[in-house]
Design a protein around this motif. Structure first.
Motif, short mmCIF file in Angstrom:
data_model
loop_
_atom_site.label_atom_id
_atom_site.label_comp_id
_atom_site.label_asym_id
_atom_site.label_seq_id
_atom_site.Cartn_x
_atom_site.Cartn_y
_atom_site.Cartn_z
N LEU A 1 0.88 -1.17 0.00
CA LEU A 1 0.00 0.00 0.00
C LEU A 1 0.92 1.22 0.00
N ILE A 2 0.91 1.97 -1.08
CA ILE A 2 1.83 3.08 -1.29
C ILE A 2 1.18 4.38 -0.83
N THR A 3 1.88 5.08 0.06
CA THR A 3 1.37 6.36 0.56
C THR A 3 2.12 7.55 -0.02
N SER A 4 3.27 7.29 -0.65
CA SER A 4 4.07 8.32 -1.30
C SER A 4 4.69 7.69 -2.54
N PHE A 5 4.53 8.35 -3.68
CA PHE A 5 4.92 7.78 -4.97
C PHE A 5 5.82 8.77 -5.68
N ALA A 6 7.02 8.36 -6.05
CA ALA A 6 7.97 9.24 -6.74
C ALA A 6 7.57 9.42 -8.20
N ALA A 7 7.82 10.60 -8.72
CA ALA A 7 7.52 10.87 -10.13
C ALA A 7 8.31 9.96 -11.06
N SER A 8 9.55 9.67 -10.71
CA SER A 8 10.37 8.78 -11.55
C SER A 8 9.79 7.37 -11.57
N SER B 1 4.92 16.51 -8.52
CA SER B 1 6.36 16.41 -8.30
C SER B 1 7.11 16.26 -9.63
N GLY B 2 6.57 15.46 -10.52
CA GLY B 2 7.22 15.21 -11.81
C GLY B 2 7.30 16.43 -12.70
N ILE B 3 6.23 17.20 -12.74
CA ILE B 3 6.26 18.37 -13.63
C ILE B 3 7.07 19.52 -13.05
N SER B 4 7.41 19.43 -11.76
CA SER B 4 8.23 20.48 -11.15
C SER B 4 9.72 20.16 -11.20
N LEU B 5 10.10 18.95 -11.63
CA LEU B 5 11.52 18.58 -11.72
C LEU B 5 12.23 19.37 -12.80
N TRP C 1 12.63 17.11 -15.88
CA TRP C 1 11.36 16.47 -16.23
C TRP C 1 11.39 15.81 -17.60
N GLU C 2 12.15 16.35 -18.54
CA GLU C 2 12.17 15.76 -19.89
C GLU C 2 12.73 14.34 -19.88
N GLN C 3 13.74 14.07 -19.06
CA GLN C 3 14.33 12.74 -18.98
C GLN C 3 13.65 11.86 -17.93
N ASP C 4 13.29 12.46 -16.80
CA ASP C 4 12.86 11.68 -15.64
C ASP C 4 11.36 11.64 -15.40
N ALA C 5 10.61 12.49 -16.08
CA ALA C 5 9.18 12.53 -15.76
C ALA C 5 8.35 12.71 -17.03
#
Length: 119
Positions: free
Chosen positions: A36-43, A90-94, A97-101
């Motif tokens: 059960l995931i409560t925090s999910f990384a953009a990557s 989180s992903g769009i604020s990296l 973002w072009e490579q990682d999100a």
């Protein structure tokens, strides 16, 4: 559980310990075992988008992703749709973002909120 989309669904029994209420013990066990995931990384979201694949062409509506994560057992069990939305934010604020999100579009293809794959 289901490892890959093509795999058969398997039931897994888990032993719970402690004196808390059953729901509390089950929640602690699932979180501890990362079931059960409560925090999910953009990557991690980007990896799942590419691995499954969840893209519909080069885009996917956020509403569709919420439905996918709620429906398919081979995707991580998220505590709520807010966990997914936080990963997207989180992903769009990296800066990378072009490579990682991914990118975000408002109003693309009849869906108001859409993620776009650029890399």
């Amino acid at each position: 559980m289901q490892e890959k989309p093509q795999d058969a669904i398997k039931w897994q029994a888990l032993r719970l310990s402690g004196s808390d209420a059953l729901a509390v013990r089950a929640s602690k066990k699932l979180k501890g075992d990362e079931l059960l995931i409560t925090s999910f990384a953009a990557s991690r979201l980007r990896m799942d988008l590419d691995k499954i694949p969840l893209w519909r062409g080069d885009h996917v509506a956020i509403r569709q992703l919420v439905e996918d994560f709620a429906r398919y057992l081979y995707l991580p069990r998220l505590q709520s749709s807010a966990v997914l939305v936080d990963a997207i934010r989180s992903g769009i604020s990296l800066l990378t973002w072009e490579q990682d999100a991914f990118a975000y579009a408002d109003g693309l293809r009849r869906s108001r909120w859409t993620l776009s794959r650029l890399a």
